[in-house]
Design a protein around this motif. Structure first.
Motif, PDB file in Angstrom:
ATOM      1  N   SER A 189       6.032   5.090  -8.023  1.00 22.26           N
ATOM      2  CA  SER A 189       6.748   4.990  -9.298  1.00 22.26           C
ATOM      3  C   SER A 189       6.471   3.657  -9.977  1.00 22.26           C
ATOM      4  CB  SER A 189       8.256   5.168  -9.064  1.00 22.26           C
ATOM      5  OG  SER A 189       8.535   6.457  -8.551  1.00 22.26           O
ATOM      6  N   ILE A 190       6.359   2.588  -9.176  1.00 28.60           N
ATOM      7  CA  ILE A 190       6.052   1.275  -9.744  1.00 28.60           C
ATOM      8  C   ILE A 190       4.652   1.266 -10.350  1.00 28.60           C
ATOM      9  CG2 ILE A 190       5.625  -1.148  -9.165  1.00 28.60           C
ATOM     10  CD1 ILE A 190       7.816  -0.940  -7.067  1.00 28.60           C
ATOM     11  N   ILE A 191       3.680   1.795  -9.604  1.00 25.44           N
ATOM     12  CA  ILE A 191       2.291   1.807 -10.061  1.00 25.44           C
ATOM     13  C   ILE A 191       2.064   2.883 -11.120  1.00 25.44           C
ATOM     14  CG2 ILE A 191      -0.110   2.038  -9.281  1.00 25.44           C
ATOM     15  CD1 ILE A 191       1.238  -0.421  -8.266  1.00 25.44           C
ATOM     16  N   ASN A 192       2.959   3.882 -11.163  1.00 26.85           N
ATOM     17  CA  ASN A 192       2.831   5.025 -12.069  1.00 26.85           C
ATOM     18  C   ASN A 192       1.584   5.839 -11.734  1.00 26.85           C
ATOM     19  OD1 ASN A 192       3.583   6.752 -14.139  1.00 26.85           O
ATOM     20  ND2 ASN A 192       2.501   5.581 -15.712  1.00 26.85           N
ATOM     21  N   ASN A 193       1.379   6.043 -10.428  1.00 26.83           N
ATOM     22  CA  ASN A 193       0.245   6.813  -9.943  1.00 26.83           C
ATOM     23  C   ASN A 193       0.643   7.455  -8.623  1.00 26.83           C
ATOM     24  OD1 ASN A 193      -2.281   7.657  -8.789  1.00 26.83           O
ATOM     25  ND2 ASN A 193      -3.328   6.259 -10.180  1.00 26.83           N
ATOM     26  N   THR A 194       0.439   8.762  -8.510  1.00 21.14           N
ATOM     27  CA  THR A 194       0.915   9.487  -7.328  1.00 21.14           C
ATOM     28  C   THR A 194      -0.131   9.636  -6.237  1.00 21.14           C
ATOM     29  OG1 THR A 194       0.316  11.610  -8.354  1.00 21.14           O
ATOM     30  CG2 THR A 194       2.560  10.797  -8.708  1.00 21.14           C
ATOM     31  N   ILE A 195      -1.314   9.058  -6.396  1.00 26.41           N
ATOM     32  CA  ILE A 195      -2.329   9.166  -5.351  1.00 26.41           C
ATOM     33  C   ILE A 195      -2.649   7.805  -4.750  1.00 26.41           C
ATOM     34  CG2 ILE A 195      -3.364  11.276  -6.248  1.00 26.41           C
ATOM     35  CD1 ILE A 195      -5.552   9.595  -7.509  1.00 26.41           C
ATOM     36  N   VAL A 196      -1.704   6.871  -4.839  1.00 27.49           N
ATOM     37  CA  VAL A 196      -1.851   5.574  -4.185  1.00 27.49           C
ATOM     38  C   VAL A 196      -0.771   5.443  -3.114  1.00 27.49           C
ATOM     39  CG1 VAL A 196      -2.868   4.441  -6.184  1.00 27.49           C
ATOM     40  CG2 VAL A 196      -0.395   4.440  -5.916  1.00 27.49           C
ATOM     41  N   THR A 197      -1.007   4.581  -2.155  1.00 25.34           N
ATOM     42  CA  THR A 197      -0.049   4.360  -1.077  1.00 25.34           C
ATOM     43  C   THR A 197       0.152   2.864  -0.878  1.00 25.34           C
ATOM     44  OG1 THR A 197      -1.793   4.385   0.607  1.00 25.34           O
ATOM     45  CG2 THR A 197      -0.705   6.478   0.116  1.00 25.34           C
ATOM     46  N   PRO A 198       1.269   2.457  -0.274  1.00 24.75           N
ATOM     47  CA  PRO A 198       1.510   1.028  -0.039  1.00 24.75           C
ATOM     48  C   PRO A 198       0.501   0.375   0.883  1.00 24.75           C
ATOM     49  CG  PRO A 198       3.548   2.281   0.153  1.00 24.75           C
ATOM     50  CD  PRO A 198       2.441   3.282   0.060  1.00 24.75           C
ATOM     51  N   CYS A 199      -0.274   1.171   1.635  1.00 23.54           N
ATOM     52  CA  CYS A 199      -1.271   0.570   2.522  1.00 23.54           C
ATOM     53  C   CYS A 199      -2.347  -0.174   1.729  1.00 23.54           C
ATOM     54  CB  CYS A 199      -1.914   1.622   3.416  1.00 23.54           C
ATOM     55  SG  CYS A 199      -2.939   2.831   2.554  1.00 23.54           S
ATOM     56  N   LEU A 200      -2.443   0.112   0.423  1.00 22.36           N
ATOM     57  CA  LEU A 200      -3.394  -0.601  -0.427  1.00 22.36           C
ATOM     58  C   LEU A 200      -3.012  -2.066  -0.605  1.00 22.36           C
ATOM     59  CD1 LEU A 200      -4.029   2.065  -3.218  1.00 22.36           C
ATOM     60  CD2 LEU A 200      -5.494   1.483  -1.293  1.00 22.36           C
ATOM     61  N   LEU A 201      -1.782  -2.430  -0.242  1.00 20.53           N
ATOM     62  CA  LEU A 201      -1.353  -3.823  -0.317  1.00 20.53           C
ATOM     63  C   LEU A 201      -1.897  -4.642   0.851  1.00 20.53           C
ATOM     64  CD1 LEU A 201       2.362  -3.354  -1.427  1.00 20.53           C
ATOM     65  CD2 LEU A 201       0.433  -4.084  -2.833  1.00 20.53           C
ATOM     66  N   GLY A 202      -2.514  -3.994   1.820  1.00 18.32           N
ATOM     67  CA  GLY A 202      -3.138  -4.715   2.920  1.00 18.32           C
ATOM     68  C   GLY A 202      -2.274  -4.898   4.141  1.00 18.32           C
ATOM     69  N   MET A 203      -1.133  -4.209   4.218  1.00 20.69           N
ATOM     70  CA  MET A 203      -0.222  -4.405   5.342  1.00 20.69           C
ATOM     71  C   MET A 203      -0.826  -3.900   6.657  1.00 20.69           C
ATOM     72  SD  MET A 203       2.099  -5.958   3.813  1.00 20.69           S
ATOM     73  CE  MET A 203       3.231  -6.132   5.171  1.00 20.69           C
ATOM     74  N   ASN A 204      -1.539  -2.784   6.619  1.00 19.45           N
ATOM     75  CA  ASN A 204      -2.155  -2.268   7.842  1.00 19.45           C
ATOM     76  C   ASN A 204      -3.218  -3.216   8.361  1.00 19.45           C
ATOM     77  OD1 ASN A 204      -0.540  -0.037   7.593  1.00 19.45           O
ATOM     78  ND2 ASN A 204      -2.131   1.299   6.796  1.00 19.45           N
ATOM     79  N   SER A 205      -4.030  -3.752   7.460  1.00 24.17           N
ATOM     80  CA  SER A 205      -5.071  -4.703   7.866  1.00 24.17           C
ATOM     81  C   SER A 205      -4.457  -5.994   8.390  1.00 24.17           C
ATOM     82  CB  SER A 205      -5.998  -5.003   6.682  1.00 24.17           C
ATOM     83  OG  SER A 205      -6.625  -3.832   6.224  1.00 24.17           O
ATOM     84  N   LEU A 206      -3.344  -6.412   7.784  1.00 17.40           N
ATOM     85  CA  LEU A 206      -2.653  -7.611   8.261  1.00 17.40           C
ATOM     86  C   LEU A 206      -2.119  -7.397   9.671  1.00 17.40           C
ATOM     87  CD1 LEU A 206      -1.505 -10.442   7.774  1.00 17.40           C
ATOM     88  CD2 LEU A 206       0.469  -9.368   6.667  1.00 17.40           C
ATOM     89  N   TYR A 207      -1.593  -6.195   9.933  1.00 22.92           N
ATOM     90  CA  TYR A 207      -1.072  -5.874  11.259  1.00 22.92           C
ATOM     91  C   TYR A 207      -2.176  -5.942  12.314  1.00 22.92           C
ATOM     92  CZ  TYR A 207       0.624  -2.880  15.071  1.00 22.92           C
ATOM     93  OH  TYR A 207       0.968  -2.384  16.302  1.00 22.92           O
ATOM     94  N   THR A 208      -3.313  -5.325  12.044  1.00 21.06           N
ATOM     95  CA  THR A 208      -4.415  -5.345  13.013  1.00 21.06           C
ATOM     96  C   THR A 208      -4.952  -6.759  13.206  1.00 21.06           C
ATOM     97  OG1 THR A 208      -5.999  -4.806  11.246  1.00 21.06           O
ATOM     98  CG2 THR A 208      -5.081  -2.975  12.504  1.00 21.06           C
ATOM     99  N   MET A 209      -4.972  -7.564  12.137  1.00 20.89           N
ATOM    100  CA  MET A 209      -5.455  -8.941  12.267  1.00 20.89           C
ATOM    101  C   MET A 209      -4.505  -9.767  13.133  1.00 20.89           C
ATOM    102  SD  MET A 209      -6.162 -11.838   9.350  1.00 20.89           S
ATOM    103  CE  MET A 209      -4.397 -12.239   9.252  1.00 20.89           C
ATOM    104  N   ILE A 210      -3.190  -9.582  12.943  1.00 24.65           N
ATOM    105  CA  ILE A 210      -2.204 -10.340  13.731  1.00 24.65           C
ATOM    106  C   ILE A 210      -2.358 -10.021  15.212  1.00 24.65           C
ATOM    107  CG2 ILE A 210       0.259 -10.591  14.226  1.00 24.65           C
ATOM    108  CD1 ILE A 210       0.773 -10.175  11.237  1.00 24.65           C
ATOM    109  N   HIS A 211      -2.449  -8.732  15.551  1.00 27.23           N
ATOM    110  CA  HIS A 211      -2.577  -8.347  16.958  1.00 27.23           C
ATOM    111  C   HIS A 211      -3.893  -8.841  17.546  1.00 27.23           C
ATOM    112  CE1 HIS A 211       0.708  -5.497  18.178  1.00 27.23           C
ATOM    113  NE2 HIS A 211       1.016  -5.761  16.925  1.00 27.23           N
ATOM    114  N   THR A 212      -4.956  -8.789  16.765  1.00 30.89           N
ATOM    115  CA  THR A 212      -6.243  -9.266  17.256  1.00 30.89           C
ATOM    116  C   THR A 212      -6.213 -10.765  17.508  1.00 30.89           C
ATOM    117  OG1 THR A 212      -7.372  -7.519  16.013  1.00 30.89           O
ATOM    118  CG2 THR A 212      -8.714  -9.352  16.786  1.00 30.89           C
ATOM    119  N   MET A 213      -5.580 -11.515  16.622  1.00 31.03           N
ATOM    120  CA  MET A 213      -5.488 -12.966  16.788  1.00 31.03           C
ATOM    121  C   MET A 213      -4.628 -13.336  17.998  1.00 31.03           C
ATOM    122  SD  MET A 213      -5.161 -14.262  12.822  1.00 31.03           S
ATOM    123  CE  MET A 213      -5.189 -15.995  13.298  1.00 31.03           C
ATOM    124  N   VAL A 214      -3.563 -12.576  18.234  1.00 34.77           N
ATOM    125  CA  VAL A 214      -2.708 -12.845  19.394  1.00 34.77           C
ATOM    126  C   VAL A 214      -3.497 -12.679  20.683  1.00 34.77           C
ATOM    127  CG1 VAL A 214      -0.753 -11.962  20.733  1.00 34.77           C
ATOM    128  CG2 VAL A 214      -0.509 -12.323  18.280  1.00 34.77           C
TER     129      VAL A 214
END
Length: 325
Positions: free
Chosen positions: A71-96
């Motif tokens: 609703s914020i983006i006004n587009n129904t074929i986007v997801t919050p994963c485009l904000l990079g949260m999934n990539s941030l999660y994998t990077m954090i675990h890899t760095m640990v």
């Protein structure tokens, strides 16, 4: 009259979804249970109950975040994963694992790992996206573009570290980078519920304005809405919701896309209270039934994220083709 009948139909659909969700929960809890041995029955319940609760929380967090984000983006074929949260999660675990080792408390202790994931993801999201939102003069599309770039940046760091990592350490890391409900820590549930409850309470006014915000910036401003501030708070709320869900079970990229669009297609309304509830219920059904298939048919050989990613990719292509037409 048409609007009233639509609302009544949607209420009936939501009730049906709620009933199906309850049936799915009961089926998951009782399928292949040993009812003759009381000890085995209680032990199985103690294992399955936290999984069901985590799936319900995850579906609510991802479903509500996806509806709000679209609703914020006004587009129904986007997801919050485009904000990079999934990539941030994998990077954090890899760095640990790379810097502290797979035997460190941050990698072994589920509570410590969840706390680190949630803290770092929430802090990075809050600082980075608040700053970006201000610098881009509250342009959500610019924030989305920068989020995509950050996602590639985080992935590049993660790939570099895995290439330099010891093979044995890498094997232990892989298990944490795939979304799974197999081993759930019940203590994490309490922290997640508290975090989501506080978030909903803080953003209760902004959530009530979602129906107005979808009218557009000019219309919302004319109706007395502080559009930029509201969008900024909602965007931060979306990132924290995704951070909670990802920290609990790992990255599930296409789940939000699937359940958000199914909710919109099923309910055909612009009332976000119904859309969020519908997406959450559909997500609960998808996760519970999917996990049942993983456990009872494939015997944990294939994680649920594989089915969601495959189905989500096909569904995404369908949405693109339909939008193109």
């Amino acid at each position: 009259m048409n609007n009233v009948s639509l609302q009544r139909r949607n209420i009936r659909k939501l009730v049906i979804l709620a009933v199906v969700t309850v049936i799915a929960c009961i089926a998951y809890m009782l399928v292949n249970m040993n009812f003759h041995n009381e000890r085995l029955f209680r032990y199985a319940l103690s294992l399955r109950t936290p999984k069901v609760i985590v799936m319900l929380i995850t579906a609510f967090a991802i479903g509500s975040a996806s509806i709000v984000f679209q609703s914020i983006i006004n587009n129904t074929i986007v997801t919050p994963c485009l904000l990079g949260m999934n990539s941030l999660y994998t990077m954090i675990h890899t760095m640990v694992v790379f810097f502290a080792g797979s035997g460190s408390i941050l990698a072994v202790n589920a509570n410590a790992a969840f706390a680190v994931d949630l803290l770092l993801m929430a802090v990075v999201a809050t600082i980075v996206y608040s700053y970006l939102f201000k610098k881009t003069k509250h342009n959500v599309l610019y924030v989305l573009l920068i989020g995509t770039v950050l996602s590639s940046f985080f992935s590049s760091i993660q790939n570099t570290l895995t290439r330099m990592m010891d093979p044995n350490e890498y094997d232990s890391l892989l298990a944490t980078l795939v979304a799974s409900f197999s081993n759930v820590n019940s203590e994490i549930i309490i922290f997640s519920v508290i975090a989501l409850t506080i978030l909903i309470f803080v953003l209760r006014k902004e959530l009530m304005l979602l129906d107005v915000i979808t009218l557009g910036k000019d219309q919302a401003t004319n109706l007395g809405v502080d559009y930029d501030t509201t969008i900024r708070k909602l965007l931060l709320g979306v990132t924290i919701c995704i951070a909670v869900a990802t920290a609990m079970v790992g990255p599930i990229s296409f789940l939000g896309l699937i359940i958000a669009n199914l909710s919109r297609q099923l309910l055909k309304t612009f009332r976000h209270s119904q859309l969020i509830l519908g997406a959450s219920l559909i997500g609960m059904i998808v996760l519970i039934m999917g996990q049942m298939v993983v456990e009872q048919i494939f015997v944990y050989a294939i994680p649920i994220s594989v089915f969601i990613t495959t189905g989500g990719g096909i569904y995404f292509l369908y949405l693109l083709l339909r939008k193109g037409k």
